[in-house]
Every structure is written in structure tokens, then in C-alpha cells.
Design a protein around this motif. Structure first.
Motif, PDB file in Angstrom:
ATOM      1  N   GLU A 174       0.828  -1.211   0.000  1.00  0.00           N
ATOM      2  CA  GLU A 174       0.000   0.000   0.000  1.00  0.00           C
ATOM      3  C   GLU A 174       0.862   1.260   0.000  1.00  0.00           C
ATOM      4  O   GLU A 174       0.586   2.213  -0.741  1.00  0.00           O
ATOM      5  CB  GLU A 174      -0.921  -0.001   1.219  1.00  0.00           C
ATOM      6  N   LYS A 176       1.085   4.070  -3.050  1.00  0.00           N
ATOM      7  CA  LYS A 176       0.802   5.471  -2.735  1.00  0.00           C
ATOM      8  C   LYS A 176       1.964   6.360  -3.161  1.00  0.00           C
ATOM      9  O   LYS A 176       1.771   7.451  -3.721  1.00  0.00           O
ATOM     10  CB  LYS A 176       0.534   5.622  -1.240  1.00  0.00           C
ATOM     11  N   GLN A 186       2.016   6.721  -6.979  1.00  0.00           N
ATOM     12  CA  GLN A 186       0.870   7.524  -7.407  1.00  0.00           C
ATOM     13  C   GLN A 186       1.106   9.007  -7.140  1.00  0.00           C
ATOM     14  O   GLN A 186       0.806   9.853  -7.993  1.00  0.00           O
ATOM     15  CB  GLN A 186      -0.384   7.064  -6.674  1.00  0.00           C
ATOM     16  N   GLU A 187       1.664   9.318  -5.983  1.00  0.00           N
ATOM     17  CA  GLU A 187       1.832  10.715  -5.596  1.00  0.00           C
ATOM     18  C   GLU A 187       3.069  11.367  -6.210  1.00  0.00           C
ATOM     19  O   GLU A 187       3.058  12.549  -6.544  1.00  0.00           O
ATOM     20  CB  GLU A 187       1.906  10.826  -4.071  1.00  0.00           C
TER      21      GLU A 187
END
Length: 315
Positions: free
Chosen positions: A46, A50, A53-54
Motif C-alpha cells: 500500500e 501510494k 501515485q503521488e
């Protein structure tokens, strides 16, 4: 690679990653992202997703791994296979899902078959039994190379892999409990000199042959491959030159200035008898190493002494 592209160097503080960062900056790549283990746990799927993605990562140098010498591999095989497998799965899948432009995965020549013909060509991978003393690590790293190949084959992802030989230099691990042979010998001879010891113990009989590459040369080759190579097969990174552990010990003894004897403990394992890479493919791509073994050991020893001095000042 685009000079403005966002580059993630996984393992940026380690021996390999820090050298890649130095090389990238020397070539004008300054948009570099590095995360410590505390900031980003690569075993946490996870958190990895993240992050990708960021951060909008364009390029990845996958230099993060759980590594160690014969002793550490023998003691912690479950951790070596689990941690490396899960990191590879998380990073490679996230790189695919979030459309990374290019990824370089770093393997290691210690994952070739124990009795592979010498010098070792790229196609010898998976053609024989592995060296038992690092089997868990090898299985995990082989899986990473194969993942890159199959993601490239199925999805056309621009994922490439390389196979560096034994590395040494700044930011190496000099802990005698889990280090590789080069930093272990540098530290052993240095401490023996400081303590006025009469001998230094070397594991094995000194006959195994090894190839060593200064880590800044390795980093230069990695950046070169990211700029110039898009093939499915991994590429060996090495010197194509070898030295026996016995002769290596004598060279380090001379550089450090230790005046005692060398004792070869034949009750301890030798490891793989010979491991020399065939670097024909790399040479044909247009890259060759530039730092010789004696020069590299001098540089590594100077760095070690500087770090030891800094550590004493902080006490």
C-alpha cells in the motif's frame, strides 16, 4: 532519459544506490527522489503504490535489496527470500501500474549457477544448481529479473535488468558479521594494524577466484544502460578480470600497511570456486570500466578511514 524526468533511486543510501545518485548528478540529472526505509517501507504494498501515485515517477533504478555475505545468508535465509521477493513484486508492479517510462533492476552475479562455465555469459542463468550459501537471496533476485522480462514481454514495459559483479567502495557495509569479502578484509587488516596483531584470519583456503568492480564504475554502467539499452536480456556489468582471494588479501595487506601474517582457516567455507563475468555484451554496447583494482581498494580504504575518524569524533 529526460534530464527533467523524475528519477527514483530505490536504496539511495546504500553502496549501489548512493553511487548511482552521484553519477546521475554528475551528468545533470537533478530531479532525483530517494526515500529511507523509515520513510518508505518497500515491503508494504500500500505504501509503495501510494508513493508511485503521488510522486509521478518517470524512471526507476531498483538498487534496494536485503544483502549480506556468506554468514548472513546462512543465518537469515527466510528473511533474505521474503524481503527481496516482496520488495520486487511491489516496486515492479507499481512501476507498471503507474506508467513508469523505464526501470532498471539490479541483480547480482552470485545468482548464476555455482558451477556455471567460465567466464559467465548472460544466457547461463537458470542452467544449473545455485550456490547453497546464498540460495535464498539468489532465488529472490532471479524472480526479479524474470518479472522484468515477462512484464516487458507481455505489456511492453521498458523494464531492463543488469547483473553487476562483486562491488566495493564508498558506503559499503564493513560490519564483519554480514559484510562481503572486500570490506571485511579491509576492516580486518586495518584493525589488525591498529592493534598490532600478529596475524589476520581469512575464511577458506584463498583459492576461490573473484572479480571486483569499483562501485562508481558500476553506477556509470547503470546510467549508460538506462540511456542506451532496451533489450529483454539482462546485461553483465563487470571488469572481465579476476583475482584469487589469497592474492586479494595480500594486496589489501600491502595497501593497509599490515606487517603480520595471513592465516587461511580451511575449516570455513570457500563459497563458489570461481565467478568471472563475460562482459562482451557490455563492451559491444560501448561501455568499459575505468578504475583498476589497486586504485579502487585505495579509494575504498581512504573512505573507510575517513568514516572511522568521523565516528570517533562523534563519540
Amino acid at each position: 532519459m529526460d534530464k527533467e524526468g523524475r528519477i527514483y533511486v530505490a536504496g539511495h543510501r546504500g553502496l549501489v544506490g548512493s553511487a548511482i545518485v552521484r553519477n546521475l548528478r554528475s551528468k545533470g540529472y537533478n530531479n532525483i527522489v530517494g526515500k529511507t526505509r523509515q520513510e518508505l517501507d518497500l515491503t508494504n504494498q500500500e505504501a509503495v503504490r501510494k508513493f508511485f501515485q503521488e510522486e509521478k515517477i518517470d524512471y526507476v533504478f531498483f538498487a534496494a535489496a536485503r544483502v549480506g555475505g556468506i554468514n548472513a545468508n546462512n543465518i537469515y535465509p527466510a528473511e533474505f527470500i521474503y524481503d527481496n521477493l516482496i520488495m520486487e513484486c511491489n516496486v515492479i508492479k507499481a512501476a507498471h501500474d503507474f506508467k513508469v517510462k523505464k526501470l532498471l533492476f539490479l541483480g547480482s552475479t552470485c545468482i548464476y549457477p555455482k558451477m556455471a562455465p567460465q567466464p559467465i555469459k548472460e544466457e547461463y542463468l537458470l542452467t544449473g544448481l545455485l550456490e547453497p550459501t546464498n540460495e535464498a537471496y539468489a532465488v529472490a533476485k532471479i524472480a526479479g529479473l524474470e518479472m522484468c522480462k515477462f512484464f516487458k514481454r507481455q505489456y511492453k514495459d521498458n523494464f531492463i535488468s543488469c547483473m553487476p559483479t562483486n562491488l566495493y567502495g564508498p558506503n559499503d557495509n564493513f560490519d564483519l558479521n554480514n559484510s562481503h569479502v572486500m570490506p571485511a578484509l579491509i576492516r580486518k587488516f586495518h584493525e589488525a594494524k591498529q592493534s598490532l596483531a600478529d596475524k589476520v584470519e581469512i575464511w577458506g583456503d584463498g583459492t576461490p577466484l573473484r572479480e571486483f568492480l569499483y562501485v562508481d564504475d558500476m553506477a556509470d554502467a547503470c546510467v549508460y544502460l538506462m540511456e542506451n539499452y532496451e533489450g529483454e536480456e539482462h546485461v553483465n556489468i563487470g571488469t572481465g578480470e579476476e583475482v584469487s582471494i589469497g592474492d586479494l588479501a595480500k594486496l589489501i595487506k600491502k595497501i593497509v600497511g599490515f606487517e603480520g601474517d595471513i592465516f587461511f582457516n580451511t575449516n570455513m567455507p570457500n563459497g563458489t570456486p570461481r565467478k568471472l563475468t563475460d562482459v562482451t555484451k557490455l563492451h559491444e554496447l560501448g561501455w568499459q570500466h575505468s578504475v583498476g583494482l589497486e586504485e579502487g581498494i585505495n579509494l575504498a580504504y581512504d573512505w573507510f578511514k575517513d568514516e572511522e575518524l568521523q565516528a570517533l569524533k562523534l563519540k
